[in-house]
Scaffold this active site. Structure first.
Site, PDB file in Angstrom:
ATOM      1  N   SER A 561       0.837  -1.185   0.000  1.00 25.91           N
ATOM      2  CA  SER A 561       0.000   0.000   0.000  1.00 25.91           C
ATOM      3  C   SER A 561       0.881   1.247   0.000  1.00 25.91           C
ATOM      4  CB  SER A 561      -0.956  -0.037   1.196  1.00 25.91           C
ATOM      5  OG  SER A 561      -1.957   0.940   1.081  1.00 25.91           O
ATOM      6  N   HIS A 676      -8.621  -4.314  -1.201  1.00 19.90           N
ATOM      7  CA  HIS A 676      -7.299  -3.805  -0.847  1.00 19.90           C
ATOM      8  C   HIS A 676      -6.486  -4.823  -0.058  1.00 19.90           C
ATOM      9  CE1 HIS A 676      -4.245  -0.806  -0.373  1.00 19.90           C
ATOM     10  NE2 HIS A 676      -4.328  -0.804   0.941  1.00 19.90           N
TER      11      HIS A 676
END
Length: 705
Positions: A561, A676
């Site tokens: 991320s 995610h």
């Protein structure tokens, strides 16, 4: 190598200048940002196939995948509490037979006795089969103090967008005619039994530029949502606006929070009639808990209380009764961390405040007892040099449920009462022989002289340099604390264990940008100071080399991320030092990140690339714009999800396209579900860990040239 390919005719690529681009108008790979585009997915399928064709043939792949699946599906894992609901506890259980999970409930007495008697409320796998949906569990919000009605959030495929449905605990079924919201990035919470706070996608003008709700409405039961009454709104440029409530004894305190930026909040106390009174908290303070009529917040900058200046990192309390009456409450400090400490977690039980503190990255549990303007602190007797996390606290009585683990010690769940000794509820079994390894905490010196801690795991009695995997994050105040090796590094399952079991070294680096030492540690890597985070990572790698623990070129940098910015930048800056890059669900193109999905919400962290003064410093480290055609760059492995609606898959796709055009080695694995967090079940998590292990061996380990 797997992706050392000829120039692909389909890309029609002409090499870009090596200097960072000042605009994104000439980017030849914008078409890869079309998430479900036929051409883009065809390219993804090709890259996936190329990667799997090589790595699944490595001899360690089937062994690593089977071992990872066994660890992830182990039925001896701890059933951690999702919530303590009066005298009951809920848990989501996942194993080989229930990959999407069983949401279940048991009595608190049976749970604390270590023999919970579970009743299944929702079988997520069966629900998906019945409804023809790939449901991923995203949690439940149950209305205290009865905890009979719950708002259940389910995601189709793992996106951040949820479907919300009302569920009845007693009957174990969804409420016919109950509250229901269609798929959206909604903010939903209980106002009372028959009313909800709701912020959702209502079409044009209802969302912020970041894609989150801009309006908060009160929606009454058995009415059409079109009749819901608006009580708050934010600006288009805000991050989001939301409503929420907290039960404090028998009092329900209600709030609305407007977030103008990622790091600022304007919180108001909501009265029974829906009108609001602003709280006097500093905009950059973090709302932590409510206890005994006081709101507790953590400071992120010095604050003048009227009797003195409280420093960043301290916990302060304000009287909510005073706010409700319209007077200006005098805040007071309830906890002040030392120079080496940082407050990481705060939770309230019936009459105590529980604080998890990091002290040189080692966990401590503090119990705070309210008093007349001064709260007393007591450090609880917990294992030293461990990672401690508050799993839950009891709403009735004063017990904290806490997990304790280290890199070599599996997690143990404790019930920590305010009075009496902590009791072990459950422990995970050892998954490996810890006596074969050593763990040390070391400190590297960064470019500006800052001491940067890191944890090093090596085989016992190993001599000389070893191939080394370094994992870090370095952003958003998120501290990286050492976890049991079966869970390291984040979202790569037992990769850390596989790596050290093969005779290599694993490092967890506590670089700036995180919250390991409180607000200052984060602020030192914000915006124009971002290079400090990269310098810290380089310093850790250089320290390993200087001390003959690692060798340049046999070091892998791992990040996920925000960590994608990190590993992309360090690879560009020091290709001599790193031989491999693991980049998960990554941010990479910082010229366009604010235009992609939730990217606009992070401009307070990185800067706004559309502002020339910001882009002037961002372009110095933006990974995508600084990629080089040098054949000696580290070989990257990108893993991500097509359905990630937080960090756009276009980041990794476009980086892969550049590598391909440059004729460089890269590996790529884009999973179609998972959001995610990438993996939607243990099968995919195990596969990813095995692919990454084969990749590391090929690039910097036993199979490297």
């Amino acid at each position: 190598m797997v992706a050392r390919l000829a120039l692909a005719a389909a890309l029609c690529f002409t090499a870009a200048p090596l200097a960072a681009q000042d605009t994104d108008t000439d980017d030849p790979y914008v078409w890869l940002e079309e998430i479900q585009g036929e051409r883009a997915l065809a390219k993804v399928d090709q890259w996936n196939a190329d990667t799997e064709a090589v790595l699944t043939e490595q001899p360690e792949y089937p062994l690593a995948k089977a071992w990872a699946k066994q660890i992830l599906d182990d039925t001896r894992q701890i059933a951690l509490p999702d919530a303590i609901q009066g005298d009951m506890v809920t848990n989501l259980w996942r194993d080989a037979d229930n990959p999407r999970g069983l949401w279940r409930i048991a009595s608190l007495d049976s749970y604390t006795a270590g023999a919970p008697e579970w009743r299944v409320l929702i079988d997520v796998d069966q629900l998906g089969r019945d409804e023809g949906q790939s449901w991923i569990w995203h949690g439940a919000n149950c209305l205290a103090p009865e905890y009979r009605r719950c708002l259940v959030s389910l995601s189709p495929g793992g996106t951040d967008a949820d479907v919300v449905r009302e569920f009845d605990i007693e009957s174990g079924s969804f409420v016919e005619g109950g509250f229901t919201l269609p798929e959206a990035k909604s903010n939903v919470a209980w106002f009372d039994e028959d009313t909800l706070f709701v912020g959702t996608d209502e079409g044009a003008g209802s969302l912020t530029e970041s894609g989150y709700p801009r309006l908060v409405k009160l929606w009454d039961r058995a009415t059409d949502f079109s009749t819901a009454r608006q009580i708050a709104e934010g600006e288009q440029a805000d991050i989001s606006v939301s409503g929420f409530s907290v039960l404090d004894g028998e009092t329900r305190w209600r709030f609305v929070n407007r977030s103008p930026s990622f790091w600022t909040n304007e919180i108001s106390l909501v009265k029974d009639d829906g009108s609001a009174v602003p709280l006097p908290l500093p905009e950059d303070a973090e709302f932590e808990a409510v206890l005994g009529g006081f709101v507790i917040a953590k400071l992120n900058s010095p604050f003048e209380t009227g009797t003195g200046t409280e420093q960043a990192g301290a916990l302060l309390a304000w009287s909510l009764e005073d706010v409700m009456r319209g007077s200006d409450p005098a805040p007071f400090a309830v906890f002040r961390p030392s120079e080496t400490q940082a407050v990481e977690e705060v939770a309230a039980s019936e009459s105590k405040l529980w604080v998890k503190v990091l002290d040189d990255v080692s966990g401590k549990l503090i119990e705070l007892t309210p008093g007349n303007g001064e709260w007393t602190a007591r450090e609880m007797d917990m294992p030293a040099n461990s990672t401690i996390q508050i799993a839950e606290t009891s709403g009735t009585g004063d017990t904290a449920f806490v997990t304790v683990e280290s890199m070599l010690s599996p997690p143990t769940l404790y019930a920590v009462p305010s009075e009496g000794d902590a009791a072990v509820i459950a422990s995970e079994p050892a998954q490996f022989d810890a006596s074969k390894f050593t763990v040390e905490q070391k400190f590297a010196t960064s470019k500006d002289g800052t001491k940067v801690p890191y944890y090093l795991v090596r085989p016992k009695d190993a001599e000389g340099p070893l191939p080394t995997l370094i994992h870090a994050y370095g952003g958003f105040r998120a501290a990286q604390t050492p976890k049991y090796l079966t869970a390291e590094p984040y979202r790569s399952g037992p990769l850390g264990l596989f790596w050290v079991e093969s005779g290599n070294a694993y490092v967890l680096a506590n670089i700036r940008g995180g919250g390991e030492y409180g607000p200052r540690w984060h602020e030192d890597a914000l915006r124009e100071k971002r290079q400090n985070s990269f310098d810290d990572f380089h310093a850790v790698a250089d320290d390993l080399v200087t001390n003959r623990l690692a060798t340049p070129g046999r070091i892998a940098a791992s990040g996920r991320s925000n960590g994608g910015v990190l590993v992309g930048a360090v690879a560009n800056q020091r290709p001599d030092l790193y031989g491999a890059i693991i980049s998960g669900s990554p941010l990479i193109d910082m010229r366009r990140y604010n235009k992609l999905l939730a990217g606009a919400s992070w401009m307070a962290e990185y800067g706004n690339p559309d502002v020339p003064e910001d882009w002037a410093f961002m372009k110095e480290w933006s990974p995508y714009q600084n990629m080089s055609d040098d054949p000696g760059v580290p070989a990257a492995f990108y893993y991500l999800s097509t359905l990630d609606d937080r960090v756009h898959p276009g980041h990794a796709r476009k980086a892969a396209a550049k590598h391909e055009a440059f004729g460089q080695t890269f590996y790529y694995h884009e999973y179609r579900e998972g959001g995610h967090s990438v993996g939607s079940d243990h099968e995919e998590d195990a596969k990813r860990a095995a692919l990454l292990m084969a990749y590391l061996n090929r690039e910097i380990g036993k199979d490297a040239d």
